[in-house]
Write a protein that holds these residues in place. Structure first.
Motif, PDB file in Angstrom:
ATOM      1  N   LYS A 172     -15.062  31.702 -29.636  1.00 38.78           N
ATOM      2  CA  LYS A 172     -15.580  31.133 -28.388  1.00 38.78           C
ATOM      3  C   LYS A 172     -16.536  29.977 -28.719  1.00 38.78           C
ATOM      4  O   LYS A 172     -17.330  30.077 -29.648  1.00 38.78           O
ATOM      5  CB  LYS A 172     -16.301  32.208 -27.585  1.00 38.78           C
ATOM      6  N   THR A 190     -12.638  35.266  -9.180  1.00 38.65           N
ATOM      7  CA  THR A 190     -11.270  34.947  -9.591  1.00 38.65           C
ATOM      8  C   THR A 190     -10.256  35.393  -8.527  1.00 38.65           C
ATOM      9  O   THR A 190      -9.483  34.583  -8.012  1.00 38.65           O
ATOM     10  CB  THR A 190     -10.969  35.676 -10.908  1.00 38.65           C
ATOM     11  N   CYS A 203      -7.988  38.170 -20.184  1.00 38.15           N
ATOM     12  CA  CYS A 203      -8.577  38.942 -19.085  1.00 38.15           C
ATOM     13  C   CYS A 203      -8.290  40.431 -19.215  1.00 38.15           C
ATOM     14  O   CYS A 203      -7.146  40.853 -19.335  1.00 38.15           O
ATOM     15  CB  CYS A 203      -8.024  38.438 -17.764  1.00 38.15           C
ATOM     16  N   ARG A 208     -12.682  26.922 -26.897  1.00 34.47           N
ATOM     17  CA  ARG A 208     -12.641  27.606 -28.195  1.00 34.47           C
ATOM     18  C   ARG A 208     -13.058  26.641 -29.302  1.00 34.47           C
ATOM     19  O   ARG A 208     -12.988  25.421 -29.129  1.00 34.47           O
ATOM     20  CB  ARG A 208     -11.219  28.107 -28.485  1.00 34.47           C
ATOM     21  N   HIS A 246     -18.111  40.939 -30.030  1.00 31.45           N
ATOM     22  CA  HIS A 246     -17.133  40.893 -28.940  1.00 31.45           C
ATOM     23  C   HIS A 246     -16.154  42.059 -29.035  1.00 31.45           C
ATOM     24  O   HIS A 246     -15.892  42.755 -28.054  1.00 31.45           O
ATOM     25  CB  HIS A 246     -16.380  39.552 -28.949  1.00 31.45           C
ATOM     26  N   PRO A 262      -2.720  32.047 -16.740  1.00 34.81           N
ATOM     27  CA  PRO A 262      -3.869  32.092 -15.819  1.00 34.81           C
ATOM     28  C   PRO A 262      -4.921  33.123 -16.227  1.00 34.81           C
ATOM     29  O   PRO A 262      -6.095  32.977 -15.894  1.00 34.81           O
ATOM     30  CB  PRO A 262      -3.237  32.457 -14.474  1.00 34.81           C
ATOM     31  N   ARG A 307     -15.521  44.930 -26.385  1.00 30.29           N
ATOM     32  CA  ARG A 307     -14.197  44.968 -25.744  1.00 30.29           C
ATOM     33  C   ARG A 307     -13.620  46.393 -25.807  1.00 30.29           C
ATOM     34  O   ARG A 307     -12.983  46.853 -24.873  1.00 30.29           O
ATOM     35  CB  ARG A 307     -13.280  43.969 -26.450  1.00 30.29           C
ATOM     36  N   TYR A 342     -20.431  28.995 -24.267  1.00 32.58           N
ATOM     37  CA  TYR A 342     -20.770  30.352 -23.828  1.00 32.58           C
ATOM     38  C   TYR A 342     -22.246  30.691 -24.037  1.00 32.58           C
ATOM     39  O   TYR A 342     -22.747  31.629 -23.435  1.00 32.58           O
ATOM     40  CB  TYR A 342     -19.870  31.381 -24.528  1.00 32.58           C
TER      41      TYR A 342
HETATM   42  C1  HEM Z   1      -6.827  36.657 -10.431  1.00 32.06           C
HETATM   43  C2  HEM Z   1      -7.732  37.323 -11.067  1.00 32.06           C
HETATM   44  C3  HEM Z   1      -8.263  36.992 -12.437  1.00 32.06           C
HETATM   45  C4  HEM Z   1      -8.005  35.922 -13.252  1.00 32.06           C
HETATM   46  C5  HEM Z   1      -7.066  34.757 -12.996  1.00 32.06           C
HETATM   47  C6  HEM Z   1      -8.795  36.098 -14.445  1.00 32.06           C
HETATM   48  C7  HEM Z   1      -8.804  35.207 -15.511  1.00 32.06           C
HETATM   49  C8  HEM Z   1      -9.528  35.401 -16.660  1.00 32.06           C
HETATM   50  C9  HEM Z   1      -9.569  34.471 -17.753  1.00 32.06           C
HETATM   51  C10 HEM Z   1      -8.847  33.129 -17.804  1.00 32.06           C
HETATM   52  C11 HEM Z   1     -10.366  34.996 -18.713  1.00 32.06           C
HETATM   53  C12 HEM Z   1     -10.753  34.359 -20.054  1.00 32.06           C
HETATM   54  C13 HEM Z   1     -12.044  33.627 -19.828  1.00 32.06           C
HETATM   55  C14 HEM Z   1     -12.589  32.979 -21.070  1.00 32.06           C
HETATM   56  O1  HEM Z   1     -11.870  32.739 -22.011  1.00 32.06           O
HETATM   57  O2  HEM Z   1     -13.801  32.678 -21.060  1.00 32.06           O
HETATM   58  C15 HEM Z   1     -10.841  36.266 -18.223  1.00 32.06           C
HETATM   59  C16 HEM Z   1     -11.683  37.100 -18.932  1.00 32.06           C
HETATM   60  C17 HEM Z   1     -12.195  38.268 -18.405  1.00 32.06           C
HETATM   61  N1  HEM Z   1     -11.888  38.840 -17.197  1.00 32.06           N
HETATM   62 FE1  HEM Z   1     -10.627  38.120 -15.799  1.00 32.06          FE
HETATM   63  N2  HEM Z   1      -9.512  37.258 -14.342  1.00 32.06           N
HETATM   64  C18 HEM Z   1      -9.202  37.849 -13.132  1.00 32.06           C
HETATM   65  C19 HEM Z   1      -9.702  39.028 -12.646  1.00 32.06           C
HETATM   66  C20 HEM Z   1     -10.543  39.874 -13.313  1.00 32.06           C
HETATM   67  C21 HEM Z   1     -10.997  41.154 -12.807  1.00 32.06           C
HETATM   68  C22 HEM Z   1     -10.606  41.800 -11.473  1.00 32.06           C
HETATM   69  C23 HEM Z   1     -11.835  41.681 -13.734  1.00 32.06           C
HETATM   70  C24 HEM Z   1     -12.545  43.007 -13.652  1.00 32.06           C
HETATM   71  C25 HEM Z   1     -13.762  43.189 -13.685  1.00 32.06           C
HETATM   72  C26 HEM Z   1     -11.903  40.721 -14.841  1.00 32.06           C
HETATM   73  C27 HEM Z   1     -12.655  40.863 -15.997  1.00 32.06           C
HETATM   74  C28 HEM Z   1     -12.642  39.988 -17.062  1.00 32.06           C
HETATM   75  C29 HEM Z   1     -13.440  40.171 -18.258  1.00 32.06           C
HETATM   76  C30 HEM Z   1     -14.406  41.306 -18.539  1.00 32.06           C
HETATM   77  C31 HEM Z   1     -13.150  39.095 -19.092  1.00 32.06           C
HETATM   78  C32 HEM Z   1     -13.745  38.813 -20.491  1.00 32.06           C
HETATM   79  C33 HEM Z   1     -12.786  39.335 -21.532  1.00 32.06           C
HETATM   80  C34 HEM Z   1     -13.266  39.092 -22.950  1.00 32.06           C
HETATM   81  O3  HEM Z   1     -14.010  38.143 -23.218  1.00 32.06           O
HETATM   82  O4  HEM Z   1     -12.860  39.870 -23.808  1.00 32.06           O
HETATM   83  N3  HEM Z   1     -11.100  39.648 -14.542  1.00 32.06           N
HETATM   84  N4  HEM Z   1     -10.314  36.486 -16.980  1.00 32.06           N
END
Ligand code: HEM
Length: 550
Positions: A158, A362, A493, A425, A180, A485, A184, A162
Motif C-alpha cells: 500500500k 460504497t 474487498c 500501490r 495487514h 470494482p 485481515r 494510506y
Molecule cells: C459495492 C460495495 C463495495 C465496493 C465496490 C468495495 C470496494 C472495495 C475496494 C476497491 C477495496 C480496496 C481498497 C483499497 O485498496 O484501498 C475495498 C477494501 C475493503 N472493503 Fe470494500 N467495497 C464494498 C463494500 C464493502 C462492505 C459492505 C464492507 C463491509 C464492511 C467492505 C469492507 C472492506 C474492507 C474492510 C476493506 C479493506 C480490505 C483490506 O485492506 O484488506 N467493503 N473495498
C-alpha cells in the motif's frame, strides 16, 4: 559583514541546501516528518539568530543576515529538488503535466473541485496510458494493471497515501504487510457464510424500514400535496439506509437516520471529513502536518471529534451484555483474547470506523446510480421487474440467480466504481516491467478504476450503460481483465459478498413495490454535477418519484 563576505555566506548556505537534498531528503519517505522538519529548522534559525546577534550586537542586522542565509539555503534546497526531479529523476522520461514532475501540490490545486476521476481520464487522453502524475508517481490506465498490482504474484504494497489516516490504525490503512495480514485474518472470521446469513437478517430489516418509510411518504404525498407518489432524494435515503446498516455491524446500534428521516450529526461530519480527505489525498504530508500542528482547527477538529465519537460508541459496544452477531464481534473477540491492550484498542476503534466508511460509502454509490438508471431506462427497469416479480426475493439463492439483476449491478459497478481512483500501490524494491517498460522500485502506482472500466479497447460503447454486455451481448466485452470494482488479492474487498447481498435485495424489494421515475425536468443533472471523488465517490442529489405499484 562586507559584500564579498556576505555573498560567500549566501553561496555556502545555498550549497548546504543542495547538499541537504542530495544526501538526506533524496532518500526514503518524509511525508510523516513534516512536524519534525519544521521544528528542527525553526530551532536552527533561532540558534543562528542568537549567534549572529551576539556577534554584531544589533537585532535588525542579525535578522537581515539570518534572512539572507535561510533564503539562500531554501533556494539551494528547492532548486536542487526541482532540477533533480525534472532532469535527473528515474521517472523523467515518462510523459505528464510539467508541474506534476516537480510537486504533488499541482494535483491538490487541480482536484479542489473533487473531480479527480475526470482529471485522470483527461490526462490519459492527452498523455497516453502511463502518465507521471507526481515526482514519484505513475498513473497507469491499462486493462492488465489491476492484476499486476493486486494479483496473486503481487509484491506491491500500500502506498504512502494510506498514512493520511495515521495515527488511526485500521486494516485499510495498514501499510506493513505483516500487520495487514494479521488484521485481515481476524476480519475474515467475520465474513464466513454463517455470519453472512445472520447479517442478511439485519439487512432485510433495514431495507424493509427504507421501503416502509418511502411508502409512508407516498401516502403523505397523495393526501397532503395531492400529488401522485413521493418525490424523494434517493441519494440521502440510500445513504441513511447503508449507514444505519453499518451502524449495526460496527456498534450493534442504528444511527436512526431512516427512522428520523435526517442525517445523524456525526455521520454528516464523517461525510464532510471524507471530502477533506479527497482534497488533500495527493499530499498526505500536508494532512499529517495539519493534524499535528493544528489538531483543533476546522476539518481536523471535526475529524478528531468523529474519531472520539467512534471510540465512545465502541465503549458502549464493549459494555453490551451477551453475544452480538455483528462484524465487530470478531474484532472485539480478538481484542479481549489479547488482554484488552491499549494498542489493540486503537485497532478496534479504527476498524469499527472502517466498517462504517468502507461498508456504507460504497454500497450507497452503487445503489444510487442503479436507481438513476432504473428511472432513466424504462425498458431495463421493466426487464428487471419481470425477472423478480414472481420469485421469493427473501430467498438469497433465487436472487443470486437473477442474471439480469446481476448484469445490472455489474454494469453499475463498471461505470461508477465506488472507489474510482483510489487503491494506490508501491512497486516492489526490485522494480517491475509493465508492457515492456521498466518501472523502478518504490514508485507509487495509481490505477484508476473509473478510467480502466471505460477503456474502449475493453468494452464496446464503453461510456454507455448496457447491462446486456454481461448476458446476451458478451461480444461487447472485449477484454475483462480490468474489471475490478472490489479490487483483487490480499488487499481486495472483504465485504464483497455482503455488499452483493445488500444491493440485490434493496433493488429487488423497492422495484417490486414501487414504480420509479424521474421527477419533472430533473434527469439527474445534480447527481453528476456534484459527483465528487473523495476516495469513495460522493454522488450529488437525485430526486426521484416513487409510486406504489397497483
Ligand atoms: C459495492 C460495495 C463495495 C465496493 C465496490 C468495495 C470496494 C472495495 C475496494 C476497491 C477495496 C480496496 C481498497 C483499497 O485498496 O484501498 C475495498 C477494501 C475493503 N472493503 Fe470494500 N467495497 C464494498 C463494500 C464493502 C462492505 C459492505 C464492507 C463491509 C464492511 C467492505 C469492507 C472492506 C474492507 C474492510 C476493506 C479493506 C480490505 C483490506 O485492506 O484488506 N467493503 N473495498
Amino acid at each position: 559583514m562586507d559584500c564579498e563576505a556576505s555573498s560567500h555566506v549566501s553561496l555556502g548556505a545555498a550549497l548546504l541546501g543542495v547538499l541537504s537534498h542530495l544526501t538526506i531528503f533524496i532518500r526514503g519517505e518524509w511525508h510523516m516528518q513534516g512536524r519534525a522538519i519544521i521544528t528542527t529548522y525553526s530551532f536552527l534559525t533561532i540558534a543562528l539568530l542568537c549567534a549572529e546577534y551576539c556577534r554584531v550586537n544589533d537585532f535588525s542586522s542579525a535578522i537581515r543576515a539570518v534572512w539572507h542565509v535561510t533564503g539562500s539555503y531554501a533556494a539551494g534546497l528547492f532548486s536542487s529538488i526541482i532540477i533533480y526531479r525534472k532532469y535527473f529523476h528515474r521517472l523523467r522520461h515518462f510523459p505528464g503535466p510539467p508541474l506534476a514532475a516537480i510537486t504533488k501540490l499541482w494535483h491538490v490545486w487541480k482536484v479542489l473541485d473533487g473531480k479527480n476521476h475526470l482529471l485522470l481520464d483527461e490526462l490519459f487522453k492527452n498523455y497516453g496510458s502511463v502518465i507521471r502524475t507526481g515526482p514519484e508517481e505513475l498513473t497507469i490506465i491499462n486493462a492488465a494493471i489491476p492484476h499486476i498490482i493486486d494479483g496473486q504474484k503481487g509484491q506491491f504494497t500500500k502506498a504512502t497515501f494510506y498514512d493520511i489516516f495515521l495515527p488511526n490504525l485500521t486494516i485499510t490503512a495498514a501499510r506493513n504487510v505483516d500487520d495487514h495480514d494479521a488484521r485481515r485474518r481476524i476480519w475474515e472470521r467475520g465474513f464466513s457464510p454463517k455470519s453472512l446469513t445472520v447479517y442478511e437478517e439485519r439487512i432485510i430489516h433495514y431495507a424493509e424500514l427504507l421501503s416502509t418509510q418511502i411508502e409512508n411518504l407516498v401516502y403523505e404525498g397523495d393526501s397532503i400535496n395531492n400529488c401522485k407518489g413521493a418525490i424523494i432524494n434517493i441519494t440521502d435515503w440510500i445513504s441513511w439506509f447503508s449507514f444505519d446498516v453499518m451502524g449495526e455491524f460496527a456498534f450493534s446500534r442504528s444511527f436512526r437516520m431512516l427512522q428520523d428521516r435526517k442525517w445523524h450529526s456525526k455521520i454528516r461530519l464523517l461525510v464532510d471529513g471524507l471530502g477533506a480527505v479527497g482534497a488533500v489525498s495527493p499530499v498526505p504530508w500536508l494532512a499529517q502536518l495539519g493534524m499535528s500542528i493544528r489538531p483543533r482547527m476546522f476539518l481536523a477538529k471535526d475529524w478528531l471529534s468523529l474519531l472520539q465519537w467512534c471510540r465512545e460508541c465502541m465503549d458502549e459496544r464493549l459494555q453490551m451484555k451477551g453475544e452480538r452477531s455483528d462484524v465487530s464481534h470478531w474484532l472485539v473477540d480478538a481484542y479481549i483474547k489479547n488482554g484488552s491492550q491499549q494498542a489493540d484498542r486503537a485497532w478496534l476503534d479504527g476498524d469499527a470506523a472502517t466498517v462504517i466508511v468502507a461498508g456504507s460509502g460504497t454500497v450507497s454509490v452503487v445503489l444510487t446510480f442503479a436507481f438513476y438508471h432504473l428511472a432513466r431506462d424504462p425498458p431495463q427497469r421493466d426487464r428487471l421487474f419481470k425477472e423478480i416479480k414472481d420469485i421469493d426475493i427473501y430467498d438469497r439463492s433465487q436472487l443470486q440467480n437473477c442474471t439480469n439483476l446481476n448484469a445490472f449491478i455489474n454494469e453499475t459497478l463498471r461505470l461508477y466504481p465506488p472507489v474510482p481512483t483510489g487503491g494506490n500501490r508501491t512497486t516492489p524494491p526490485t522494480g517491475v516491467t509493465i508492457n515492456n517498460e521498466y518501472i523502478p522500485g518504490g514508485v507509487t502506482i495509481v490505477a484508476p478504476k473509473y478510467s480502466i472500466h471505460r477503456l474502449e479497447s475493453s468494452y464496446a460503447s464503453a461510456d454507455h450503460f448496457i447491462p446486456e454486455r454481461w448476458t446476451t451481448r458478451q461480444d461487447m466485452v472485449k477484454d475483462n481483465r480490468g474489471f475490478a470494482p472490489f479490487s483483487l488479492g490480499k488487499f481486495g474487498c472483504i465485504g464483497k459478498s455482503l455488499a452483493m447481498i445488500e444491493m440485490r435485495f434493496v433493488i429487488a424489494l423497492l422495484l417490486k413495490k414501487f414504480k420509479i421515475e424521474f421527477q419533472g425536468s430533473d434527469k439527474g443533472e445534480a447527481l453528476f454535477a456534484d459527483l465528487k471523488d473523495q476516495f469513495t465517490f460522493a454522488p450529488g442529489d437525485l430526486l426521484l418519484r416513487f409510486r406504489l405499484r397497483e
